[in-house]
Design a protein around this motif. Structure first.
Motif, short mmCIF file in Angstrom:
data_model
loop_
_atom_site.label_atom_id
_atom_site.label_comp_id
_atom_site.label_asym_id
_atom_site.label_seq_id
_atom_site.Cartn_x
_atom_site.Cartn_y
_atom_site.Cartn_z
N ARG A 244 10.62 1.88 -5.55
CA ARG A 244 10.30 3.30 -5.38
C ARG A 244 8.88 3.63 -5.82
O ARG A 244 8.45 4.79 -5.73
CB ARG A 244 11.29 4.16 -6.18
CG ARG A 244 11.20 4.00 -7.69
CD ARG A 244 12.33 4.74 -8.39
NE ARG A 244 12.22 4.69 -9.85
CZ ARG A 244 11.62 5.61 -10.59
NH1 ARG A 244 11.11 6.67 -9.99
NH2 ARG A 244 11.55 5.51 -11.89
N PHE A 245 8.15 2.65 -6.28
CA PHE A 245 6.79 2.89 -6.75
C PHE A 245 5.79 2.68 -5.61
O PHE A 245 5.96 1.81 -4.77
CB PHE A 245 6.46 1.97 -7.93
CG PHE A 245 7.30 2.22 -9.15
CD1 PHE A 245 7.09 3.33 -9.93
CD2 PHE A 245 8.33 1.36 -9.48
CE1 PHE A 245 7.87 3.59 -11.04
CE2 PHE A 245 9.12 1.59 -10.59
CZ PHE A 245 8.89 2.71 -11.36
N ARG A 246 4.76 3.51 -5.62
CA ARG A 246 3.70 3.47 -4.62
C ARG A 246 2.36 3.35 -5.34
O ARG A 246 2.14 3.94 -6.39
CB ARG A 246 3.70 4.74 -3.76
CG ARG A 246 5.04 5.04 -3.09
CD ARG A 246 5.33 4.07 -1.97
NE ARG A 246 6.49 4.47 -1.20
CZ ARG A 246 7.73 4.06 -1.44
NH1 ARG A 246 7.98 3.25 -2.47
NH2 ARG A 246 8.73 4.46 -0.67
N ILE A 247 1.47 2.56 -4.73
CA ILE A 247 0.13 2.35 -5.28
C ILE A 247 -0.90 2.75 -4.24
O ILE A 247 -0.81 2.33 -3.08
CB ILE A 247 -0.08 0.88 -5.70
CG1 ILE A 247 0.90 0.49 -6.81
CG2 ILE A 247 -1.52 0.64 -6.16
CD1 ILE A 247 0.87 -1.00 -7.13
N ILE A 248 -1.86 3.56 -4.64
CA ILE A 248 -2.98 3.92 -3.77
C ILE A 248 -4.22 3.21 -4.29
O ILE A 248 -4.59 3.37 -5.46
CB ILE A 248 -3.20 5.44 -3.72
CG1 ILE A 248 -1.98 6.15 -3.15
CG2 ILE A 248 -4.43 5.77 -2.90
CD1 ILE A 248 -2.14 7.63 -3.03
N ARG A 249 -4.84 2.44 -3.42
CA ARG A 249 -6.01 1.65 -3.82
C ARG A 249 -7.21 2.06 -2.97
O ARG A 249 -7.10 2.20 -1.76
CB ARG A 249 -5.72 0.16 -3.62
CG ARG A 249 -6.80 -0.76 -4.19
CD ARG A 249 -6.52 -2.20 -3.79
NE ARG A 249 -5.22 -2.63 -4.22
CZ ARG A 249 -4.96 -3.17 -5.40
NH1 ARG A 249 -5.93 -3.32 -6.26
NH2 ARG A 249 -3.74 -3.55 -5.72
N ALA A 250 -8.35 2.25 -3.63
CA ALA A 250 -9.59 2.57 -2.93
C ALA A 250 -10.27 1.28 -2.51
O ALA A 250 -10.69 0.48 -3.36
CB ALA A 250 -10.51 3.39 -3.83
N ILE A 251 -10.36 1.05 -1.19
CA ILE A 251 -11.02 -0.14 -0.67
C ILE A 251 -12.52 0.12 -0.48
O ILE A 251 -13.33 -0.78 -0.64
CB ILE A 251 -10.38 -0.56 0.67
CG1 ILE A 251 -8.88 -0.78 0.48
CG2 ILE A 251 -11.03 -1.81 1.22
CD1 ILE A 251 -8.53 -1.84 -0.53
N LYS A 252 -12.85 1.34 -0.14
CA LYS A 252 -14.25 1.74 0.02
C LYS A 252 -14.41 3.13 -0.54
O LYS A 252 -13.55 3.99 -0.32
CB LYS A 252 -14.65 1.70 1.50
CG LYS A 252 -16.01 2.34 1.79
CD LYS A 252 -16.24 2.47 3.29
CE LYS A 252 -17.54 3.19 3.58
NZ LYS A 252 -17.79 3.36 5.02
N ASN A 253 -15.48 3.36 -1.28
CA ASN A 253 -15.71 4.69 -1.84
C ASN A 253 -17.21 4.86 -2.12
O ASN A 253 -17.76 4.19 -2.99
CB ASN A 253 -14.92 4.90 -3.14
CG ASN A 253 -14.89 6.35 -3.56
OD1 ASN A 253 -15.54 7.20 -2.97
ND2 ASN A 253 -14.14 6.66 -4.61
N ARG A 254 -17.84 5.72 -1.34
CA ARG A 254 -19.26 5.97 -1.53
C ARG A 254 -19.53 6.85 -2.75
O ARG A 254 -20.69 6.98 -3.17
CB ARG A 254 -19.84 6.64 -0.29
CG ARG A 254 -19.94 5.72 0.91
CD ARG A 254 -20.36 6.45 2.16
NE ARG A 254 -20.51 5.54 3.30
CZ ARG A 254 -20.54 5.90 4.56
NH1 ARG A 254 -20.46 7.20 4.86
NH2 ARG A 254 -20.67 5.02 5.52
#
Length: 452
Positions: A244-254
């Motif tokens: 039930r866990f979700r992970i949001i990962r930033a692959i690109k971020n200016r």
């Protein structure tokens, strides 16, 4: 109104062709020609060509910057991934598997922004009634949210020009089309042109736009790779099947650090933020078990305690298996060779299975030393002490190399009650970080094995 002329551009060499062909005649690449709108000369209202006269060169020191360039979303985990909040004029692309919670999360973000920033939710996949039902399920019955059901990018831009919102969600970019092209929505040419128009609008009006993107079976965002180059930030939704866990990962971020992480739990009322993710990825056993070692992984600017597990068993086939989940498989093969050459432990007839608890994916080399010690613990059937933490990179010469953020990792371990840390000699702190945490610095793999 007549359709504008189309041309076909090679994605490998940039050559332009008047009609589509299976092979580019200039560079020989196959299936690389994509349809784009032909760029014709544009004239200004005075009849002259638009050009350099409309812009001027400025000194960088003269460029005005707002005092508060970011807008907080009201969800700290999202703000962390974005680098501190939403930057006006930024274009954010978020992708993930179907049903993972992209639309749910963005609806919650729009709810949190109410009263602080004018918003608009544009849906191209669902009807307005379906969006309303989702809001009811999330307990947002009183949400005063402007919504628009439209797939024509020209119509969407016209509505944006009239209402002038500060934060816009487009769900999803694959459903949009432009009237200047005859191809179907979701095609390469449609994705490039619609995204380009939205990016131009965002930059000219300082409107933050979030684009929801579909993913392919390989997990990458569907469409041309140039789509990720056009936007400012690319976020990926990740999850372990059945969790039930979700992970949001930033692959690109200016506007922030890449590989930053946000952790959420899916509940009946939507996605809830996990304030202490280290507790999520640690499965504290009632008593120490063989093959389990705790390490400190660095995700962006956040140190996280995770459990690395290994299982070593006698192989029943001629070629032993090396299976990894959450770790790089090729690196495991290399580490097995280092363990044999510099540790004197041969596992040529053993299957080795490695896993990171909780569905976490570790891409840094700091997990080398804990992985080898977990393998050794399982092979010898001797449990590793539950209050020890390990991190360090292993070189081919058997040396234990330092990793970035050593002090932050040790502070995180001390905060969770760990008593001993085995770290590279180069990461040994010059000052005492905690009286309860004993630090053992090692320079060679053989020295770390002696601690076991």
């Amino acid at each position: 109104m007549a359709k504008s002329r189309s041309e076909y551009v090679c994605q490998s060499c940039g050559g332009v062709q008047p009609k589509w062909a299976g092979q580019c005649p200039e560079c020989g690449s196959w299936n690389s020609l994509v349809e784009v709108a032909a760029a014709g000369p544009r004239t200004s209202r005075s009849g002259g060509m638009t050009g350099a006269a409309s812009t001027r060169i400025q000194m960088l020191s003269e460029v005005a910057v707002d005092e508060a360039p970011r807008a907080a979303t009201g969800m700290p985990e999202i703000d962390r991934v974005l680098g501190g909040g939403v930057v006006p004029g930024a274009v954010i692309l978020i992708g993930g598997d179907p049903g993972i919670g992209k639309s749910t999360l963005l609806l919650q973000v729009l709810s949190a922004l109410q009263g602080r920033l004018s918003t608009l939710y544009v849906t191209g996949e669902e009807s307005l009634a379906q969006v309303h039902l989702r809001a009811q399920r999330l307990g947002l019955v009183d949400l005063d949210l402007p919504v628009l059901a439209e797939t024509s990018v020209e119509q969407i831009l016209a509505q944006l020009s009239r209402s002038n919102p500060g934060f816009v969600v487009i769900d999803s970019i694959q459903t949009l089309y432009t009237e200047t092209l005859d191809s179907a929505p979701g095609s390469v040419s449609q994705l490039r042109e619609t995204a380009a128009q939205l990016v131009r609008y965002a930059k000219s009006t300082r409107t933050a736009i979030v684009l929801v993107g579909h993913v392919t079976k390989d997990g990458a965002i569907a469409g041309p790779r140039v789509l990720e180059h056009m936007v400012d930030t690319v976020l990926y939704f990740e999850h372990d099947p059945g969790s039930r866990f979700r992970i949001i990962r930033a692959i690109k971020n200016r506007f922030g650090a890449v590989n930053e992480l946000g952790v959420f739990a899916m509940t009946d009322g939507g996605l809830k933020e996990v304030s202490n993710p280290s507790a999520l990825f640690l499965s504290r056993h009632a008593e120490p078990v063989p093959g389990s070692v705790v390490t400190v992984a660095r995700q962006g600017s956040r140190p996280l305690l995770v459990e690395v597990q290994a299982l070593v068993d006698r192989s029943m086939v001629g070629t032993p298996r090396r299976v990894t989940l959450g770790l790089e498989g090729n690196r495991l093969n290399m580490l097995m060779a280092v363990l044999h050459r510099h540790g004197g432990i041969a596992l040529g007839d053993q299957d080795v299975f490695a896993n990171v608890v909780g569905g976490m994916r570790i891409q840094e080399t700091a997990a080398d030393l804990p992985l080898l010690l977990a393998v050794l613990s399982s092979f010898r059937s001797r449990p590793w002490p539950g209050d020890w933490v390990v991190f360090g990179e292993i070189g081919l010469a058997g040396e234990v190399r330092p990793v970035a953020g050593g002090e932050e990792r040790l502070i995180e371990a001390a905060k969770h009650g760990f008593k001993r840390a085995i770290v590279p000699a180069g990461n040994k702190p010059r000052r005492s970080l905690s009286s309860a945490l004993e630090i053992v610095a090692v320079g060679r793999l053989s020295e770390a094995i002696e601690q076991f």
